[in-house]
Design a protein around this motif. Structure first.
Motif, short mmCIF file in Angstrom:
data_model
loop_
_atom_site.label_atom_id
_atom_site.label_comp_id
_atom_site.label_asym_id
_atom_site.label_seq_id
_atom_site.Cartn_x
_atom_site.Cartn_y
_atom_site.Cartn_z
N CYS A 151 53.92 24.67 8.86
CA CYS A 151 52.81 25.61 8.93
C CYS A 151 52.42 25.78 10.40
CB CYS A 151 51.63 25.09 8.12
SG CYS A 151 51.98 24.95 6.36
N ARG A 152 52.62 26.97 10.90
CA ARG A 152 52.47 27.22 12.34
C ARG A 152 51.28 28.14 12.60
NH1 ARG A 152 56.52 26.27 15.73
NH2 ARG A 152 58.01 26.48 14.02
N PRO A 153 50.33 27.70 13.44
CA PRO A 153 49.18 28.55 13.75
C PRO A 153 49.51 29.57 14.83
CG PRO A 153 48.99 26.50 14.94
CD PRO A 153 50.25 26.39 14.12
N ARG A 181 42.76 28.20 7.26
CA ARG A 181 42.49 27.93 8.66
C ARG A 181 41.01 28.12 8.94
NH1 ARG A 181 46.04 29.35 12.58
NH2 ARG A 181 44.28 28.91 13.95
N TYR A 237 47.95 31.77 10.04
CA TYR A 237 49.27 31.17 10.07
C TYR A 237 50.29 32.24 10.44
CZ TYR A 237 47.06 27.52 7.23
OH TYR A 237 46.24 26.55 6.74
N LEU A 277 53.73 31.72 4.17
CA LEU A 277 52.60 32.02 5.06
C LEU A 277 53.07 32.95 6.17
CD1 LEU A 277 51.16 28.41 5.40
CD2 LEU A 277 50.59 30.14 3.70
N PHE A 284 43.67 22.80 9.88
CA PHE A 284 44.32 23.17 8.63
C PHE A 284 43.54 22.48 7.52
CE2 PHE A 284 48.04 22.29 5.63
CZ PHE A 284 48.03 23.55 5.10
#
Length: 217
Positions: free
Chosen positions: A76-78, A201, A206, A52, A86
């Motif tokens: 998983c980092r926004p 999202r 991401y 991602l 998520f």
């Protein structure tokens, strides 16, 4: 001491543990072969892996005809958008990802100032509501500490005439900073085969992380 008791005692060490010689193909299968009538539980095979990076969604084709699929999402980092949920959903036509879902969830979270345990129906998945289904939510104003990881098990999605069930577990960090733990289970309200899965999202994208898909043979 009877013969059976004596035989059992002879298989124990002085510390009371079973000796290696006791475990063999005639009594406990020695775990080199299974007893007659039992089948192997199988093993997970890695199918594909997606990184991602500045993306809002990622799709997976349920290839291989497996009876069970497992998705593992790690870190998983926004981007810096408040409350970026998520989500995931499936597709029975390969194009639209808007299947109705029934589910329930168990949520716990903890921080230095609060603790909570909830049992509830996640928003967007109750009462046969058609639309997106969120897996867990994350806050993104503190990008360094906000991320989420999860596992999703999808059972028998290729069978026509039966609903497809799933189990989901995740761990996420809010920027409070607060640790959130979700366990959810449910099913897709369709008896058609599910051919694809999408993770996405609701807003933003991401910045990094990866999702790997496995199949159980």
């Amino acid at each position: 001491m009877g013969a059976r008791a004596r035989g059992f005692a002879n298989g124990l060490s002085s510390g009371g543990k079973l000796l290696p010689s006791v475990v063999n193909n005639t009594n406990m299968a020695n775990f080199t072969s299974l007893p007659s009538g039992l089948s192997s539980p199988g093993s997970f095979t890695k199918i594909t892996h997606s990184v991602l990076s500045s993306t809002t969604s990622v799709d997976f084709t349920l290839s291989g005809g497996y009876k069970e699929y497992m998705f593992v999402a790690s870190n998983c980092r926004p981007n810096a958008t408040s409350e970026p949920d998520f989500k995931f959903n499936g597709s029975s036509d390969g194009t639209n990802f808007n299947l109705a879902i029934q589910s329930s969830a168990n949520r716990t979270f903890s921080s230095s100032s609060q603790q909570l345990h909830q049992i509830y129906t996640p928003a967007g998945s109750a009462g046969g509501t058609t639309g997106t289904f969120w897996g867990f939510d994350m806050e993104g104003s503190n990008q360094d500490s906000t991320a989420g990881s999860m596992t999703l098990h999808l059972f028998d999605p290729h069978t026509v005439g039966m609903a497809t069930y799933f189990m989901f577990e995740s761990s996420a960090v809010h920027d409070a900073v607060r640790a959130d733990h979700y366990r959810q289970g449910g099913y897709f309200e369709t008896t058609a085969a599910i051919t694809k899965m999408r993770f996405f999202r609701d807003t933003g994208n991401y910045t990094d992380g990866f999702i790997t898909m496995y199949g159980l043979s």
